[in-house]
Design an enzyme around this catalytic site. Structure first.
Site, PDB file in Angstrom:
ATOM      1  N   GLY A 182      12.657  -4.747  29.797  1.00 35.86           N
ATOM      2  CA  GLY A 182      11.871  -5.786  29.161  1.00 35.86           C
ATOM      3  C   GLY A 182      12.749  -6.234  27.763  1.00 35.86           C
ATOM      4  O   GLY A 182      12.455  -6.235  26.769  1.00 35.86           O
TER       5      GLY A 182
ATOM      6  N   GLY B 267      11.928  -9.510  25.872  1.00 33.76           N
ATOM      7  CA  GLY B 267      10.661  -9.551  25.172  1.00 33.76           C
ATOM      8  C   GLY B 267      10.746  -9.484  23.465  1.00 33.76           C
ATOM      9  O   GLY B 267      11.914  -9.348  23.046  1.00 33.76           O
TER      10      GLY B 267
ATOM     11  N   TYR C 149      -5.124  -3.427  29.212  1.00 31.33           N
ATOM     12  CA  TYR C 149      -3.820  -3.015  28.377  1.00 31.33           C
ATOM     13  C   TYR C 149      -4.147  -1.626  27.886  1.00 31.33           C
ATOM     14  O   TYR C 149      -3.156  -0.525  27.908  1.00 31.33           O
ATOM     15  CB  TYR C 149      -3.606  -4.022  27.386  1.00 31.33           C
ATOM     16  CG  TYR C 149      -2.456  -3.748  26.687  1.00 31.33           C
ATOM     17  CD1 TYR C 149      -1.083  -3.818  27.016  1.00 31.33           C
ATOM     18  CD2 TYR C 149      -2.497  -3.811  25.043  1.00 31.33           C
ATOM     19  CE1 TYR C 149      -0.018  -3.487  26.197  1.00 31.33           C
ATOM     20  CE2 TYR C 149      -1.258  -3.815  24.320  1.00 31.33           C
ATOM     21  CZ  TYR C 149      -0.228  -3.470  24.803  1.00 31.33           C
ATOM     22  OH  TYR C 149       0.847  -3.440  23.979  1.00 31.33           O
TER      23      TYR C 149
ATOM     24  N   LYS D 190      -2.277   2.119  28.506  1.00 33.02           N
ATOM     25  CA  LYS D 190      -1.475   2.755  27.571  1.00 33.02           C
ATOM     26  C   LYS D 190      -2.013   4.050  27.753  1.00 33.02           C
ATOM     27  O   LYS D 190      -1.209   5.128  27.336  1.00 33.02           O
ATOM     28  CB  LYS D 190      -1.615   2.032  26.092  1.00 33.02           C
ATOM     29  CG  LYS D 190      -1.051   0.811  26.058  1.00 33.02           C
ATOM     30  CD  LYS D 190       0.461   1.096  26.514  1.00 33.02           C
ATOM     31  CE  LYS D 190       1.310  -0.371  26.115  1.00 33.02           C
ATOM     32  NZ  LYS D 190       2.529  -0.204  26.701  1.00 33.02           N
TER      33      LYS D 190
END
Ligand code: AKB
Length: 313
Positions: free
Chosen positions: A8, A11, A139, A143
């Site tokens: 990532g 990002g 999401y 997590k």
């Protein structure tokens, strides 16, 4: 010397973190992995790949003899609600691939959790480290799952994995992601491009936030702390400032008094309402000395200057 893989890498967090790690450990020791978003001006070692492809990740780890992974690739709250299956696949299966590779190759791992791990049954203020975790977004579910997976891999296999529950992070090097707290970045583009912004949250939607430089500093400090100082192997509460859209607008108006803001809350407001407003991160402060530097005023100035310079290019 450490050899570090950052997934990532292009990002919101990766764009700042890679630069800082390059400064600290040398450009030749940092491998930036992107999937689709690649910055053309990037200088350093660049690889393209998908964290869901375990074989490809294993090859990368061997090719560069990786000793640490900052595993940042993942979908955010709003993007996750648009594609829940994809969010689970990237956020959970991607993390499991990295943890398995870390177990087999004795690699130290950083992985970000989020305030999205909290939910409507979590206290709204001064959320303690150990509390109810019943998120309402996929999401958040990914997590909580990830936090438990990290702790399991540490306890069962001795994987040195460390994590922070990131609040809304505000930086300018990358474009804002598909999240709920990201209004606090979009608002500066509205200011600088149109002198106006329509906010998708209510003016009093208070959320935990942090300027990106503080987040990068805390992330690296956590990774550099001696193992015996790390008492939390799920994910540390991690906090700096907390503000509402109206409070941010008041700060921006000190720079641009004519700035016009209207409020049109949408489904992102419900996500914001499911999250707490302030976080007790005393464990991070006690264990490895976490301390922020940016208040809302310093953050506003830094974002304004940074986005203004970026748009002028
Ligand atoms: C989001 O709003 O989805 C993220 C986060 C708080 O994790 N910025």
């Amino acid at each position: 010397m450490k050899r570090i893989l950052v997934t990532g890498a292009f990002g919101l967090v990766g764009s700042d973190l890679v630069l800082e790690l390059q400064k600290k450990y040398g450009q030749d020791n940092i491998i930036a992995l992107g999937r689709s978003t690649i910055d053309d001006s990037f200088q350093g070692i660049l690889e393209q790949g998908d964290v869901r492809d375990k074989a490809a990740m294993e090859l990368l780890v061997r090719k560069y003899d990786i000793s640490e992974i900052y595993h940042l690739a993942g979908l955010l709250s709003v993007g996750g609600e648009k594609q829940p299956d994809l969010a689970w696949d990237v956020n959970v299966n991607g993390l499991k691939n990295i943890l398995d590779i870390a177990k087999e190759n004795k690699i130290k791992v950083f992985w970000p959790s989020s305030i999205a791990a909290f939910g409507p049954t979590t206290p709204k203020e001064n959320v303690p480290q150990h509390t109810s975790l019943e998120p309402s977004t996929i999401y958040g579910v990914s997590k909580v799952t990830g936090e438990l997976l990290c702790q399991y891999y540490f306890k069962r296999y001795g994987v040195d994995v460390r994590s922070l529950r990131y609040p809304g992070l505000n930086g300018y090097k990358a474009a804002p992601g598909d999240g709920t707290t990201e209004y606090a970045i979009h608002i500066f583009y509205g200011l600088l491009q149109n002198n106006a912004y329509e906010c998708f949250l209510k003016e009093d939607a208070r959320l935990p936030m942090m300027y990106m430089d503080d987040a990068i500093k805390g992330t690296i400090a956590l990774m550099e702390a001696p193992s015996e100082k790390i008492s939390v192997r799920t994910s540390y509460n991690f906090s700096a400032i907390s503000f509402t859209p109206a409070e941010l607008v008041a700060e921006i108006k000190k720079i641009a008094p004519d700035f016009q803001v209207t409020y049109k809350p949408d489904s992102r407001q419900q996500i914001a309402e499911s999250w707490p407003q302030t976080i007790d991160d005393s464990k991070a402060r006690e264990d490895w000395g976490w301390q922020e530097e940016f208040d809302i005023n310093k953050m506003t100035q830094a974002l304004y200057e940074g986005i203004k310079a970026k748009l002028a290019k």
